[in-house]
Design a protein around this motif. Sequence first.
Motif, PDB file in Angstrom:
ATOM      1  N   LEU A   1      -5.715  36.190 -10.469  1.00  0.00           N
ATOM      2  CA  LEU A   1      -6.336  34.871 -10.460  1.00  0.00           C
ATOM      3  C   LEU A   1      -5.823  34.131 -11.688  1.00  0.00           C
ATOM      4  O   LEU A   1      -5.840  34.687 -12.789  1.00  0.00           O
ATOM      5  N   ALA A   2      -5.362  32.908 -11.513  1.00  0.00           N
ATOM      6  CA  ALA A   2      -4.715  32.220 -12.637  1.00  0.00           C
ATOM      7  C   ALA A   2      -5.081  30.742 -12.704  1.00  0.00           C
ATOM      8  O   ALA A   2      -5.309  30.092 -11.670  1.00  0.00           O
ATOM      9  N   TYR A   3      -5.124  30.225 -13.936  1.00  0.00           N
ATOM     10  CA  TYR A   3      -5.174  28.777 -14.117  1.00  0.00           C
ATOM     11  C   TYR A   3      -3.919  28.211 -13.469  1.00  0.00           C
ATOM     12  O   TYR A   3      -2.857  28.831 -13.483  1.00  0.00           O
ATOM     13  N   VAL A   4      -4.009  27.019 -12.882  1.00  0.00           N
ATOM     14  CA  VAL A   4      -2.941  26.480 -12.058  1.00  0.00           C
ATOM     15  C   VAL A   4      -1.581  26.503 -12.754  1.00  0.00           C
ATOM     16  O   VAL A   4      -0.562  26.881 -12.141  1.00  0.00           O
ATOM     17  N   GLN A   5      -1.512  26.136 -14.017  1.00  0.00           N
ATOM     18  CA  GLN A   5      -0.241  26.145 -14.753  1.00  0.00           C
ATOM     19  C   GLN A   5       0.311  27.557 -14.864  1.00  0.00           C
ATOM     20  O   GLN A   5       1.510  27.793 -14.663  1.00  0.00           O
ATOM     21  N   ALA A   6      -0.564  28.507 -15.154  1.00  0.00           N
ATOM     22  CA  ALA A   6      -0.143  29.902 -15.269  1.00  0.00           C
ATOM     23  C   ALA A   6       0.274  30.454 -13.917  1.00  0.00           C
ATOM     24  O   ALA A   6       1.255  31.197 -13.800  1.00  0.00           O
ATOM     25  N   GLY A   7      -0.464  30.097 -12.870  1.00  0.00           N
ATOM     26  CA  GLY A   7      -0.134  30.590 -11.537  1.00  0.00           C
ATOM     27  C   GLY A   7       1.218  30.098 -11.060  1.00  0.00           C
ATOM     28  O   GLY A   7       2.007  30.858 -10.483  1.00  0.00           O
ATOM     29  N   ALA A   8       1.511  28.815 -11.311  1.00  0.00           N
ATOM     30  CA  ALA A   8       2.802  28.256 -10.913  1.00  0.00           C
ATOM     31  C   ALA A   8       3.938  28.900 -11.699  1.00  0.00           C
ATOM     32  O   ALA A   8       5.026  29.134 -11.166  1.00  0.00           O
ATOM     33  N   THR A   9       3.687  29.200 -12.965  1.00  0.00           N
ATOM     34  CA  THR A   9       4.705  29.859 -13.789  1.00  0.00           C
ATOM     35  C   THR A   9       4.964  31.275 -13.308  1.00  0.00           C
ATOM     36  O   THR A   9       6.120  31.693 -13.165  1.00  0.00           O
ATOM     37  N   LEU A  10       3.905  32.015 -13.046  1.00  0.00           N
ATOM     38  CA  LEU A  10       4.066  33.393 -12.572  1.00  0.00           C
ATOM     39  C   LEU A  10       4.760  33.432 -11.214  1.00  0.00           C
ATOM     40  O   LEU A  10       5.538  34.354 -10.931  1.00  0.00           O
ATOM     41  N   TRP A  11       4.506  32.446 -10.369  1.00  0.00           N
ATOM     42  CA  TRP A  11       5.176  32.392  -9.067  1.00  0.00           C
ATOM     43  C   TRP A  11       6.688  32.341  -9.242  1.00  0.00           C
ATOM     44  O   TRP A  11       7.431  33.004  -8.519  1.00  0.00           O
ATOM     45  N   ASP A  12       7.158  31.550 -10.209  1.00  0.00           N
ATOM     46  CA  ASP A  12       8.600  31.468 -10.450  1.00  0.00           C
ATOM     47  C   ASP A  12       9.174  32.775 -10.962  1.00  0.00           C
ATOM     48  O   ASP A  12      10.397  32.968 -10.945  1.00  0.00           O
ATOM     49  N   HIS A  13       8.309  33.666 -11.431  1.00  0.00           N
ATOM     50  CA  HIS A  13       8.754  34.988 -11.876  1.00  0.00           C
ATOM     51  C   HIS A  13       8.598  36.040 -10.775  1.00  0.00           C
ATOM     52  O   HIS A  13       8.808  37.225 -11.019  1.00  0.00           O
ATOM     53  N   GLY A  14       8.200  35.619  -9.592  1.00  0.00           N
ATOM     54  CA  GLY A  14       8.101  36.557  -8.477  1.00  0.00           C
ATOM     55  C   GLY A  14       6.724  37.115  -8.220  1.00  0.00           C
ATOM     56  O   GLY A  14       6.577  38.090  -7.473  1.00  0.00           O
TER      57      GLY A  14
END
Length: 293
Positions: free
Chosen positions: A27-40
């Motif tokens: 579960l992530a804050y939106v900025q963190a979630g979008a960043t982690l998505w780019d890392h796979g």
Amino acid sequence: MSERTVWQFSDDRGQLSTAGRRPERVLAYVQAGATLWDHGIRPSAIFGSDHDDRAVPDAAKTGSLPLAEVGYLGAGSTLDVETLLSGEPDVVVAVSYGGGRVYGIAAETAKHLEEHVPVVVIDVGQARTLAEIGDRFALLARSLGAEEPETATQDLDAARHRLRRLVAGGDGPRVVALSPAGQEQTHLARPRMWPELRVLAELGVGIVEPAEGPGLNWSTVGWAEAVALRPAVVLADVRANATPLGELRTNADWSAIEEAARVVPWNPEPVCSSRAHARFLTLVAEALEAAGR
């Protein structure tokens, strides 16, 4: 580390989170979630801050996240522990703007949340460069079993080189970063206070520094003052809490800016990945090239 500890990560508060298995439901804050998505890493759900809509995430902040596949739990101080735990996350990834305070969740809620699930906090504040913030997210992603493709770093290097080449020799197009605040005024960004803008300045891009005065991050001025800066490129805040550019069509000063300048959408809460940063630098480079013709 005990024999049962398989995963651990020390966050930017110096707090060590541990688990008996590698976390899978993030579960992530939106900025963190979008960043982690780019890392796979696909977060199981995301949440926003008090600046965000409670029903839908701010599209300006979500990067490449597949929103149809990622739940949105709501935003800000109305979030409670029960809602945040509803998807049974293994770990919560939040951000801070300094001091270790969890951003986007009420302090008491964050405190009780940590009684149930590990909370990892990444500092995205002004004390850090964008590269340093990106490195922290990359380290977290690796601990979770993923990392950004090497091509993303190559694309970022290419975008930086392109910008350096464009502005070599100085006297390039004037760039203004702003956040529209209604029909009467706008907030001009102070470049040194925003990691993404500091990168542009370091690469040699001519970011305009507002006059000294009130406002740590922004200088609030009338639209006529923004026009007087004669920008050739405008980085316009397109987050949901800024006045939509479409609502400024009847504003004569904004129309004058649009006629004279190239407008680039800007998210002051950037996705902190090489992929997203390369995309932003490329948009700026394209605008500078068009302005210089």
